[in-house]
Design a protein around this motif. Structure first.
Motif, PDB file in Angstrom:
ATOM      1  N   GLU A   1      -4.799  93.301 -13.184  1.00  0.00           N
ATOM      2  CA  GLU A   1      -4.932  92.412 -14.331  1.00  0.00           C
ATOM      3  C   GLU A   1      -4.180  91.097 -14.099  1.00  0.00           C
ATOM      4  O   GLU A   1      -4.711  90.009 -14.336  1.00  0.00           O
ATOM      5  CB  GLU A   1      -4.401  93.115 -15.582  1.00  0.00           C
ATOM      6  CG  GLU A   1      -5.134  92.678 -16.834  1.00  0.00           C
ATOM      7  CD  GLU A   1      -4.491  93.268 -18.074  1.00  0.00           C
ATOM      8  OE1 GLU A   1      -4.195  94.488 -18.055  1.00  0.00           O
ATOM      9  OE2 GLU A   1      -4.248  92.511 -19.027  1.00  0.00           O
ATOM     10  N   LEU A   2      -2.927  91.233 -13.614  1.00  0.00           N
ATOM     11  CA  LEU A   2      -2.128  90.035 -13.328  1.00  0.00           C
ATOM     12  C   LEU A   2      -2.830  89.150 -12.298  1.00  0.00           C
ATOM     13  O   LEU A   2      -2.878  87.921 -12.434  1.00  0.00           O
ATOM     14  CB  LEU A   2      -0.748  90.438 -12.802  1.00  0.00           C
ATOM     15  CG  LEU A   2       0.221  90.996 -13.842  1.00  0.00           C
ATOM     16  CD1 LEU A   2       1.486  91.515 -13.159  1.00  0.00           C
ATOM     17  CD2 LEU A   2       0.572  89.909 -14.861  1.00  0.00           C
ATOM     18  N   LEU A   3      -3.397  89.803 -11.286  1.00  0.00           N
ATOM     19  CA  LEU A   3      -4.078  89.064 -10.228  1.00  0.00           C
ATOM     20  C   LEU A   3      -5.271  88.304 -10.816  1.00  0.00           C
ATOM     21  O   LEU A   3      -5.470  87.112 -10.528  1.00  0.00           O
ATOM     22  CB  LEU A   3      -4.547  90.042  -9.148  1.00  0.00           C
ATOM     23  CG  LEU A   3      -5.099  89.448  -7.859  1.00  0.00           C
ATOM     24  CD1 LEU A   3      -4.054  88.595  -7.171  1.00  0.00           C
ATOM     25  CD2 LEU A   3      -5.552  90.569  -6.926  1.00  0.00           C
ATOM     26  N   GLY A   4      -6.033  89.006 -11.661  1.00  0.00           N
ATOM     27  CA  GLY A   4      -7.184  88.370 -12.294  1.00  0.00           C
ATOM     28  C   GLY A   4      -6.774  87.151 -13.114  1.00  0.00           C
ATOM     29  O   GLY A   4      -7.408  86.095 -13.046  1.00  0.00           O
ATOM     30  N   LYS A   5      -5.679  87.304 -13.858  1.00  0.00           N
ATOM     31  CA  LYS A   5      -5.206  86.182 -14.688  1.00  0.00           C
ATOM     32  C   LYS A   5      -4.790  85.006 -13.828  1.00  0.00           C
ATOM     33  O   LYS A   5      -5.161  83.854 -14.085  1.00  0.00           O
ATOM     34  CB  LYS A   5      -4.011  86.634 -15.544  1.00  0.00           C
ATOM     35  CG  LYS A   5      -4.452  87.255 -16.857  1.00  0.00           C
ATOM     36  CD  LYS A   5      -3.278  87.393 -17.815  1.00  0.00           C
ATOM     37  CE  LYS A   5      -3.653  88.302 -18.980  1.00  0.00           C
ATOM     38  NZ  LYS A   5      -2.597  89.236 -19.329  1.00  0.00           N
ATOM     39  N   ALA A   6      -3.993  85.298 -12.789  1.00  0.00           N
ATOM     40  CA  ALA A   6      -3.498  84.226 -11.916  1.00  0.00           C
ATOM     41  C   ALA A   6      -4.662  83.493 -11.257  1.00  0.00           C
ATOM     42  O   ALA A   6      -4.669  82.264 -11.148  1.00  0.00           O
ATOM     43  CB  ALA A   6      -2.543  84.797 -10.867  1.00  0.00           C
TER      44      ALA A   6
END
Lengths: 452, 452
Positions: free
Chosen positions: A14-19
């Protein structure tokens, strides 16, 4: 994947997707930094091509190389277009010859040629050896870098050779033995070398080698490697000269790809070649549409069969109620038989010559299943409708199951005999032929019993 | 299999069959004598239980042991009942602990207990370690015999340990490193040991270890071993203490069995656990009948749906012509999606949490496929029948494809979420739910467009 619980994986994803969504390069790097190689790969394999290239470029150089080496060739090719030419050349030079060839197959010819010409002479020669074999041959997957020994050498001399080649050879744990003409004459395991006395001759401790020709189908060779439980399978040319080795991890990769292909084909789709989430929707559609059309066109045969019996149906509309159940049961019975035989063929448990053995078994299995289902169908339909209707349903189930199991069992063998993929070959035949034939059986039984 | 051309194999098989048919023991022995281990296994795996026991008893003692070790546990168990008790005990003692446990699982408890009590103390202890793990855990497949080293030992000392354990350890090519409390702290490859200086400390050359807990699902652990491309995967207990190793050939066996299971289940049959030709017809029927009944009972839903629209059909019998085509297309679309997602789950490319991502993709894929097929169906049916009929067919195909792809994509995820086998879970739902829902869509569209 196993050390990190799912929650952590999902949180990272999820964090990767946001970044990535906000083009936050530092953020991407922060998410990926603590992950190990396997975790990094798993995250990258879920991204779209553009996001993957972006994330890849944030990796430290060493990790980037490791990641590149372990990606599927199709994903490597996707990455190549997003990288600097110099970076690509460097990464390419560091791949092993078989991985290099797998990547070349995915690239446009102009890019491929430029990359090959950028290699040093030795690497270029090794690459051409592998490139020289046909697409599905095991020669394409073998490693031409190996350490070998000779019968007249001592154990001590062989051990010294192994030590010299530790960095270059793909595997040092199984050592092929060749004569002066490079013919494969034996094999020794490193374990045997360590166990033996330094002065013993290789000729005295070597074992009979297993080997496969380089032109052999890769899946068959990999299955052979797995069945024989060897870490390294020597690959030879037509004159039995050693040309390379297939390592068990390459065999595993070949088998895994083959299983993916079989699974896809048995479900009526083309293999995706990229992880699901990394496959564009358009490619998913393309992978499925041809089969769906072929099957739908085949199914127009059922429209014609029912059309031929339209008058019968007009007199007894109740007959249409059972159409999905009857042809569904036929399809299921046929699929069961086809699945079983397809797998047995893949494992070598059944051979094309066993056609009469298979037929004899499937007729009996189908008739048995048909008797059971037919008895049940007769009872239920007699109670719910009339005894003549029950009789029609029962007899149709008996006929359809026997026919479907026989056809389902034969089709993969026929497919294999004409050198087609057994699963691909079976699918449309079972869907089309079994459905249409089942309907003919149904209406013939119905007209004769109901006197229509 | 590869060295001997098919003709020779078939000729041997025929000769063997003839010799067995006439109880010609010398003849059986003559056929088997020139075959290598793999060929012998392949011939034995095609025989009935009784013939196999007879043929097995003609093998020379050494070959018999090799053959026994390599047979599947189910076939080993079949053999046991035909052998002398003393022979069984001897063969049993020579198996590796994990193979011993696999065989024990197939035997009646009384036989199993007798065999265990016949083992020497060390073998009994090793066997109990493996037996202590739950049925599908990787602990059941690991080898408790390994060579390990410690961080404070030198490369030379480690090499000496390896040499001492050459005969007992399952693999010496990857050496787990443990601390004083048996905790796994690193791993060194034999290659690294050979490369390093004798006086270097293991602590300085060891790498971060990959490992899985012994209670981990065996298939997941095997896939991890394959993905990580390691020859040996250390297995640890809950306190991260080393308890065994999983070798890549065990991982391959686990994955091959899992693939057979998936292939069988996706075709709606139970896995056979014995080679096809060695499976009695009764067992084939049993493997298929439950699924066939479940699916047939599910299909009675379609009878009810059509029954509900019987009045509609009586007015327009032509509608019944398209029933197989429409529900067939729905089933195919659903199967395509389910197959793709089931495989992606097995490979770890998709996780249960990805449910919305999958749904969003499958709705689009299904709608796209439905538009293509619907346009085609509209054109053909309009020409062959009437434009309203064409409209019904086209719109139904659009609706059915969208619905089927979505359901087909979701079902494996739902199955995984409730810890069922994704393939098993998907099959009946797609067959039943998609067929019934497809018919409802069809008749609703038909009644509203044709004004029935």
């Amino acid at each position: 994947m196993i050390k990190s619980p799912t929650q952590t994986f999902d949180a990272s994803a999820e964090l990767l997707g946001k970044a990535l969504g906000t083009n936050d390069v530092a953020g991407v790097s922060r998410v990926l930094a603590p992950l190990d190689l396997t975790e990094t790969l798993e995250q990258l394999e879920r991204l779209s091509t553009i996001d993957r290239a972006l994330a890849y470029r944030t990796l430290p150089k060493d990790r980037a190389m490791e990641v590149f080496e372990r990606l599927d060739a199709a994903l490597q090719a996707d990455l190549v277009s997003g990288l600097q030419e110099a970076d690509v050349a460097e990464v390419f030079a560091q791949l092993s010859p078989d991985d290099r060839v797998a990547l070349l197959d995915e690239l446009p010819a102009s890019v491929a040629n430029r990359l090959i010409s950028g290699l040093n002479e030795k690497d270029r020669a090794l690459t051409s050896t592998v490139l020289g074999y046909p697409q599905r041959a095991v020669g394409r997957y073998m490693s031409p870098e190996f350490v070998n020994t000779h019968p007249h050498l001592s154990v001590g001399e062989t051990f010294a050779r192994v030590r010299r080649e530790l960095d270059d050879a793909e595997s040092v744990y199984t050592i092929p033995v060749t004569d002066a003409g490079r013919h494969l004459v034996g094999v020794v395991s490193l374990r045997d070398v360590l166990r033996a006395d330094e002065s013993e001759l290789i000729a005295d401790i070597m074992k009979t080698p297993l080997s496969v020709p380089a032109v052999q189908d890769a899946e068959e060779a990999a299955r052979y490697c797995a069945d024989a439980k060897v870490l390294v399978l020597p690959i030879v040319d037509a004159e039995d000269r050693l040309v390379g080795i297939l390592t068990v991890d390459d065999a595993l990769r070949i088998l895994e790809d083959a299983e993916s292909e079989d699974a896809a084909r048995s479900g009526g789709t083309e293999p995706l070649r990229r992880p699901y989430l990394a496959t564009p929707v358009g490619s998913l559609v393309r992978a499925r549409v041809v089969w769906l059309l072929v099957l739908a066109v085949g199914a127009t045969l059922t429209v014609q069969v029912i059309g031929a019996f339209e008058a019968t149906l007009e007199q007894q509309v109740v007959l249409s109620l059972f159409i999905p159940l009857l042809i569904g049961t036929g399809g299921n019975t046929g699929n069961q038989a086809a699945t079983t035989i397809t797998r047995a063929l893949a494992l070598g448990d059944v051979r094309p010559n066993d056609v009469f053995k298979v037929l004899a078994r499937e007729v009996r299995v189908g008739a048995f299943l048909g008797l059971l289902l037919g008895a049940l169908g007769f009872t239920i339909a007699s109670l719910a409708f009339t005894v003549p209707i029950g009789l029609v349903i029962g007899l149709t189930l008996l006929g359809v199951c026997t026919m479907a199991a026989s056809i389902g069992g034969l089709m993969p063998l026929l497919g294999k005999a004409v050198r087609a993929d057994p699963a691909v070959f079976s699918n449309p035949f079972i869907s089309t032929f079994v459905d249409a034939t089942g309907l003919v059986i149904y209406f013939l039984i119905a007209t004769s019993i109901l006197g229509l």
